[in-house]
Design a protein around this motif. Structure first.
Motif, PDB file in Angstrom:
ATOM      1  N   ALA A 210       0.809  -1.327  -0.038  1.00  0.00           N
ATOM      2  CA  ALA A 210       0.153   0.148  -0.043  1.00  0.00           C
ATOM      3  C   ALA A 210       0.776   1.363   0.005  1.00  0.00           C
ATOM      4  CB  ALA A 210      -0.897  -0.005   1.076  1.00  0.00           C
ATOM      5  N   TYR A 211       0.385   2.316  -0.712  1.00  0.00           N
ATOM      6  CA  TYR A 211       1.114   3.482  -0.823  1.00  0.00           C
ATOM      7  C   TYR A 211       0.473   4.529   0.229  1.00  0.00           C
ATOM      8  CZ  TYR A 211       4.247   2.174  -4.451  1.00  0.00           C
ATOM      9  OH  TYR A 211       4.964   1.656  -5.355  1.00  0.00           O
ATOM     10  N   TYR A 212      -0.817   4.054   0.515  1.00  0.00           N
ATOM     11  CA  TYR A 212      -1.325   4.921   1.696  1.00  0.00           C
ATOM     12  C   TYR A 212      -0.799   4.685   2.818  1.00  0.00           C
ATOM     13  CZ  TYR A 212      -4.401   0.745   2.074  1.00  0.00           C
ATOM     14  OH  TYR A 212      -4.908  -0.325   2.456  1.00  0.00           O
ATOM     15  N   GLY A 213      -1.038   5.262   4.063  1.00  0.00           N
ATOM     16  CA  GLY A 213      -0.609   5.168   5.331  1.00  0.00           C
ATOM     17  C   GLY A 213      -1.655   5.083   6.374  1.00  0.00           C
ATOM     18  N   ILE A 214      -1.437   5.194   7.764  1.00  0.00           N
ATOM     19  CA  ILE A 214      -2.191   4.940   8.978  1.00  0.00           C
ATOM     20  C   ILE A 214      -3.406   5.705   8.864  1.00  0.00           C
ATOM     21  CG2 ILE A 214      -0.649   6.374  10.292  1.00  0.00           C
ATOM     22  CD1 ILE A 214      -1.176   4.515  12.657  1.00  0.00           C
ATOM     23  N   GLN A 215      -3.488   6.992   8.385  1.00  0.00           N
ATOM     24  CA  GLN A 215      -4.759   7.518   8.537  1.00  0.00           C
ATOM     25  C   GLN A 215      -5.612   7.213   7.416  1.00  0.00           C
ATOM     26  OE1 GLN A 215      -4.912  11.788   9.729  1.00  0.00           O
ATOM     27  NE2 GLN A 215      -2.832  11.940   9.964  1.00  0.00           N
ATOM     28  N   THR A 216      -5.067   6.988   6.334  1.00  0.00           N
ATOM     29  CA  THR A 216      -6.111   6.277   5.548  1.00  0.00           C
ATOM     30  C   THR A 216      -6.524   4.850   5.888  1.00  0.00           C
ATOM     31  OG1 THR A 216      -4.712   7.171   3.582  1.00  0.00           O
ATOM     32  CG2 THR A 216      -6.143   5.467   2.945  1.00  0.00           C
ATOM     33  N   ALA A 217      -5.577   4.222   6.519  1.00  0.00           N
ATOM     34  CA  ALA A 217      -5.874   2.844   6.815  1.00  0.00           C
ATOM     35  C   ALA A 217      -7.249   2.956   8.006  1.00  0.00           C
ATOM     36  CB  ALA A 217      -5.051   1.998   7.673  1.00  0.00           C
ATOM     37  N   ARG A 218      -7.040   4.012   8.937  1.00  0.00           N
ATOM     38  CA  ARG A 218      -8.048   4.082   9.941  1.00  0.00           C
ATOM     39  C   ARG A 218      -9.359   4.398   9.285  1.00  0.00           C
ATOM     40  NH1 ARG A 218      -5.865   3.863  14.935  1.00  0.00           N
ATOM     41  NH2 ARG A 218      -3.700   4.738  15.233  1.00  0.00           N
ATOM     42  N   ALA A 219      -9.086   5.430   8.161  1.00  0.00           N
ATOM     43  CA  ALA A 219     -10.370   5.830   7.692  1.00  0.00           C
ATOM     44  C   ALA A 219     -11.313   4.890   6.806  1.00  0.00           C
ATOM     45  CB  ALA A 219     -10.262   6.984   6.564  1.00  0.00           C
ATOM     46  N   ILE A 220     -10.383   3.758   6.211  1.00  0.00           N
ATOM     47  CA  ILE A 220     -10.933   2.475   5.632  1.00  0.00           C
ATOM     48  C   ILE A 220     -11.776   1.729   6.555  1.00  0.00           C
ATOM     49  CG2 ILE A 220     -10.437   0.268   4.566  1.00  0.00           C
ATOM     50  CD1 ILE A 220      -8.096   1.702   3.375  1.00  0.00           C
ATOM     51  N   ALA A 221     -11.295   1.718   7.818  1.00  0.00           N
ATOM     52  CA  ALA A 221     -12.063   0.745   8.668  1.00  0.00           C
ATOM     53  C   ALA A 221     -12.959   1.665   9.308  1.00  0.00           C
ATOM     54  CB  ALA A 221     -10.924   0.627   9.978  1.00  0.00           C
ATOM     55  N   ASN A 222     -12.980   2.727   9.380  1.00  0.00           N
ATOM     56  CA  ASN A 222     -14.067   3.648  10.133  1.00  0.00           C
ATOM     57  C   ASN A 222     -15.568   3.906   9.115  1.00  0.00           C
ATOM     58  OD1 ASN A 222     -12.869   3.973  12.728  1.00  0.00           O
ATOM     59  ND2 ASN A 222     -11.812   6.088  11.947  1.00  0.00           N
ATOM     60  N   PHE A 223     -15.090   4.115   7.832  1.00  0.00           N
ATOM     61  CA  PHE A 223     -16.063   4.537   6.837  1.00  0.00           C
ATOM     62  C   PHE A 223     -16.333   3.466   5.709  1.00  0.00           C
ATOM     63  CE2 PHE A 223     -13.567   8.160   8.059  1.00  0.00           C
ATOM     64  CZ  PHE A 223     -14.603   8.708   9.014  1.00  0.00           C
ATOM     65  N   GLU A 224     -16.977   2.516   6.212  1.00  0.00           N
ATOM     66  CA  GLU A 224     -17.465   1.303   5.434  1.00  0.00           C
ATOM     67  C   GLU A 224     -18.897   1.557   4.995  1.00  0.00           C
ATOM     68  OE1 GLU A 224     -14.992  -2.651   6.113  1.00  0.00           O
ATOM     69  OE2 GLU A 224     -16.126  -2.157   7.945  1.00  0.00           O
ATOM     70  N   ILE A 225     -19.281   2.663   4.200  1.00  0.00           N
ATOM     71  CA  ILE A 225     -20.308   3.058   3.814  1.00  0.00           C
ATOM     72  C   ILE A 225     -20.844   2.748   2.680  1.00  0.00           C
ATOM     73  CG2 ILE A 225     -22.017   5.179   4.251  1.00  0.00           C
ATOM     74  CD1 ILE A 225     -20.313   4.506   6.909  1.00  0.00           C
ATOM     75  N   SER A 226     -20.386   3.151   1.744  1.00  0.00           N
ATOM     76  CA  SER A 226     -21.069   3.224   0.255  1.00  0.00           C
ATOM     77  C   SER A 226     -20.129   2.234  -0.897  1.00  0.00           C
ATOM     78  CB  SER A 226     -21.429   4.569  -0.440  1.00  0.00           C
ATOM     79  OG  SER A 226     -20.118   5.065  -0.812  1.00  0.00           O
ATOM     80  N   GLY A 227     -18.900   2.255  -0.296  1.00  0.00           N
ATOM     81  CA  GLY A 227     -18.142   1.282  -1.516  1.00  0.00           C
ATOM     82  C   GLY A 227     -17.797   2.727  -2.582  1.00  0.00           C
ATOM     83  N   ILE A 228     -18.222   3.758  -2.718  1.00  0.00           N
ATOM     84  CA  ILE A 228     -17.927   4.633  -3.647  1.00  0.00           C
ATOM     85  C   ILE A 228     -16.473   5.314  -3.336  1.00  0.00           C
ATOM     86  CG2 ILE A 228     -18.947   6.670  -4.974  1.00  0.00           C
ATOM     87  CD1 ILE A 228     -21.501   5.837  -4.044  1.00  0.00           C
ATOM     88  N   LYS A 229     -15.830   5.299  -4.318  1.00  0.00           N
ATOM     89  CA  LYS A 229     -14.365   6.156  -3.841  1.00  0.00           C
ATOM     90  C   LYS A 229     -14.243   7.368  -4.698  1.00  0.00           C
ATOM     91  CE  LYS A 229     -12.742   2.463  -1.703  1.00  0.00           C
ATOM     92  NZ  LYS A 229     -13.983   1.660  -1.578  1.00  0.00           N
ATOM     93  N   PRO A 230     -13.485   8.229  -4.493  1.00  0.00           N
ATOM     94  CA  PRO A 230     -13.200   9.546  -4.988  1.00  0.00           C
ATOM     95  C   PRO A 230     -13.489   9.408  -6.448  1.00  0.00           C
ATOM     96  CG  PRO A 230     -11.207   8.939  -4.045  1.00  0.00           C
ATOM     97  CD  PRO A 230     -12.293   7.845  -3.693  1.00  0.00           C
ATOM     98  N   LEU A 231     -13.748  10.463  -7.111  1.00  0.00           N
ATOM     99  CA  LEU A 231     -13.987  10.514  -8.461  1.00  0.00           C
ATOM    100  C   LEU A 231     -12.528  10.814  -9.105  1.00  0.00           C
ATOM    101  CD1 LEU A 231     -17.187  12.682  -8.934  1.00  0.00           C
ATOM    102  CD2 LEU A 231     -16.915  10.493  -9.606  1.00  0.00           C
ATOM    103  N   PRO A 232     -12.121  10.419 -10.180  1.00  0.00           N
ATOM    104  CA  PRO A 232     -11.002  10.604 -10.632  1.00  0.00           C
ATOM    105  C   PRO A 232     -10.688  11.985 -10.846  1.00  0.00           C
ATOM    106  CG  PRO A 232     -11.634   8.813 -11.843  1.00  0.00           C
ATOM    107  CD  PRO A 232     -12.852   9.153 -10.873  1.00  0.00           C
ATOM    108  N   VAL A 233     -11.350  12.852 -11.314  1.00  0.00           N
ATOM    109  CA  VAL A 233     -11.347  14.261 -11.522  1.00  0.00           C
ATOM    110  C   VAL A 233     -11.010  14.991 -10.358  1.00  0.00           C
ATOM    111  CG1 VAL A 233     -12.391  16.488 -12.074  1.00  0.00           C
ATOM    112  CG2 VAL A 233     -12.699  14.357 -13.680  1.00  0.00           C
ATOM    113  N   TYR A 234     -11.398  14.550  -9.234  1.00  0.00           N
ATOM    114  CA  TYR A 234     -11.420  15.202  -8.091  1.00  0.00           C
ATOM    115  C   TYR A 234     -10.074  14.756  -7.521  1.00  0.00           C
ATOM    116  CZ  TYR A 234     -12.376  16.172  -3.103  1.00  0.00           C
ATOM    117  OH  TYR A 234     -12.479  16.375  -1.740  1.00  0.00           O
TER     118      TYR A 234
END
Length: 465
Positions: free
Chosen positions: A20-44
């Motif tokens: 993974a190139y993401y780190g610990i704060q992203t990992a916490r967010a993955i665990a905390n926000f299992e909501i929609s499965g929708i990831k950020p738009l590529p343009v964003y």
């Protein structure tokens, strides 16, 4: 090789997948926000990367971070903009307020890729830190509203503006093609005086063109940036020249004429520019619903509806009725427009939900605004290419309706009066006699007068000589 690395933050330690190139704060967010499965738009994501490239280069030029570090962070941005590591932006769109989780996802990916470019290992944040270096002089609170601005501007240029041009052009071409087709006008879904099908399409083209201008006007406000305001609009932890320099650098990178807002605090607090653009999209969507509905109505049938035009069939319309074709492109357009209207309502609610120096609902605004632009652009492009372009006209059907319309009696008003005309219309409807026959029987006008007054071409263009 270990499958995991250990990363630490102010809350403790976590195992992060070594790949993974993401780190610990992203990992916490993955665990905390299992909501929609929708990831950020590529343009964003692109918008965020452009901001990070600009800030890294400017901070390096100003001596706030080492030159080689700034260049390496910018190089990492370039790689990802070219398509690498796109699967590393993983935080659900429904996440921590203001967008901190997504922001740190971007910072961590860039830090780890920059470390690799340096020949170092992922997670060695003592050398390149997501917070201290990639995010130098920045805050979620000024980066995210800037990313929404840049993302929306990119999406407008990439998706919506070309689609509006295509749709307006196709409608103009149909206006020319159908210029001589006379048909019955309709108001209240009842017969009205004759019109020309070409004039109807010319009106549609004008409506779309006017919306294009309104959206451009609204979008101009997106070019004033609060970037440089840092955490609360004061510019804390930024170089005195940073605000102006980063707007200039970001202009070079994006191609937009960007400038700092006159009041950074106001630019960070108020979501009004996004509400204005969203409102202009809703306004466009409302007229596009009407356009799509008009096309569906004029194509209704083929035996029991109006069937004045034929929309190009693009797929079978029924799982049980053979030979049935439905106006599916127009139907899809309606659905997209309804979604855009729903997004606009959500954006309005989110925009008023800020408190004091920050609006924490920005992740919702970011997704809904940019997604609105993308889907509306794609839908209208399809409407232009797969529907309007292939429309054909049923000329005889249009003429039959126009000649049989009781509203032709309107042309008699100035010759025999409104009440006489209404009485003739009633008798025609009840007896089945033509308007012409009844007028002649009553001796109200001569045949020559009637031929001139009930000339359909003249009635559809009464002031054309």
């Amino acid at each position: 090789m270990n499958a995991y690395r250990i990363e630490r933050d102010s809350m403790g330690e976590m195992q992060i997948p070594q790949t993974a190139y993401y780190g610990i704060q992203t990992a916490r967010a993955i665990a905390n926000f299992e909501i929609s499965g929708i990831k950020p738009l590529p343009v964003y994501v692109d918008a965020c990367l452009m901001i990070k490239m600009a800030t890294a280069l400017v901070n390096a030029e100003l001596g706030c971070i080492p030159i080689d570090m700034g260049m390496t962070i910018a190089a990492a941005c370039d790689e990802i903009l070219d398509g690498k590591l796109r699967d590393q932006f993983v935080v659900d769109i429904y996440q921590a307020g203001a967008g901190t989780s997504h922001h740190m996802n971007v910072n961590e990916v860039l830090a780890n890729r920059a470390l690799e470019i340096f020949g170092d290992v992922k997670g060695n944040y003592a050398r390149i830190s997501p917070n201290d270096h990639v995010n130098y002089g920045q805050s979620t609170n000024d980066v995210i509203p800037t990313a929404i601005r840049i993302g929306a501007l990119i999406a407008l240029e990439r998706y919506l503006y070309p689609a509006l041009s295509n749709l307006s052009n196709e409608l103009h071409l149909k206006a020319i093609e159908f210029a001589d087709v006379i048909k019955s006008g309709r108001t209240h879904l009842q017969d009205a005086v004759p019109v020309r099908l070409g004039d109807e399409f010319l009106a549609y083209a004008q409506i779309i063109g006017s919306h294009y201008k309104r959206i451009q006007t609204a979008a101009d406000d997106l070019k004033r940036l609060g970037l440089g305001g840092s955490a609360s609009g004061t510019g804390l932890n930024t170089h005195p020249q940073y605000c102006d320099r980063v707007a200039e650098k970001l202009s070079e990178i994006t191609g937009f004429e960007l400038r700092p807002a006159t009041n950074l605090m106001a630019a960070m607090q108020s979501m009004a520019p996004f509400v204005a653009v969203s409102g202009s999209l809703r306004n466009l969507a409302q007229d596009c619903v009407k356009l799509a509905n008009d096309l569906r109505l004029m194509d209704s049938g083929p035996k029991t509806g109006l069937k004045e035009i034929q929309l190009p069939p693009v797929q079978p319309g029924s799982s049980i009725m053979p030979g049935k074709y439905n106006p599916v492109i127009a139907e899809m357009t309606n659905m997209v427009c309804y979604q855009v209207m729903g997004y606009d309502a959500a954006i309005a609610l989110a925009a008023q939900a800020g408190q004091l120096e920050l609006n924490v609902m920005m992740p919702l605004i970011a997704y809904d605004l940019i997604h609105s632009i993308e889907i509306l652009g794609n839908a209208l492009d399809s409407l232009a290419i797969k529907c309007v372009n292939g429309i054909t006209v049923m000329r005889d059907r249009c003429l039959d309706y126009a000649e049989g319309s009781l509203s032709l009696v309107t042309a008699l008003n100035t010759h025999i009066g409104y009440l006489n005309s209404a009485d003739i219309a009633k008798e025609s409807l009840s007896s089945g006699k033509s308007l012409r026959q009844i007028v002649l029987e009553r001796g109200l006008m001569s045949e020559a007068q009637l031929a001139e007054v009930l000339n359909l071409e003249q009635m559809s263009r009464p002031n054309e000589r």
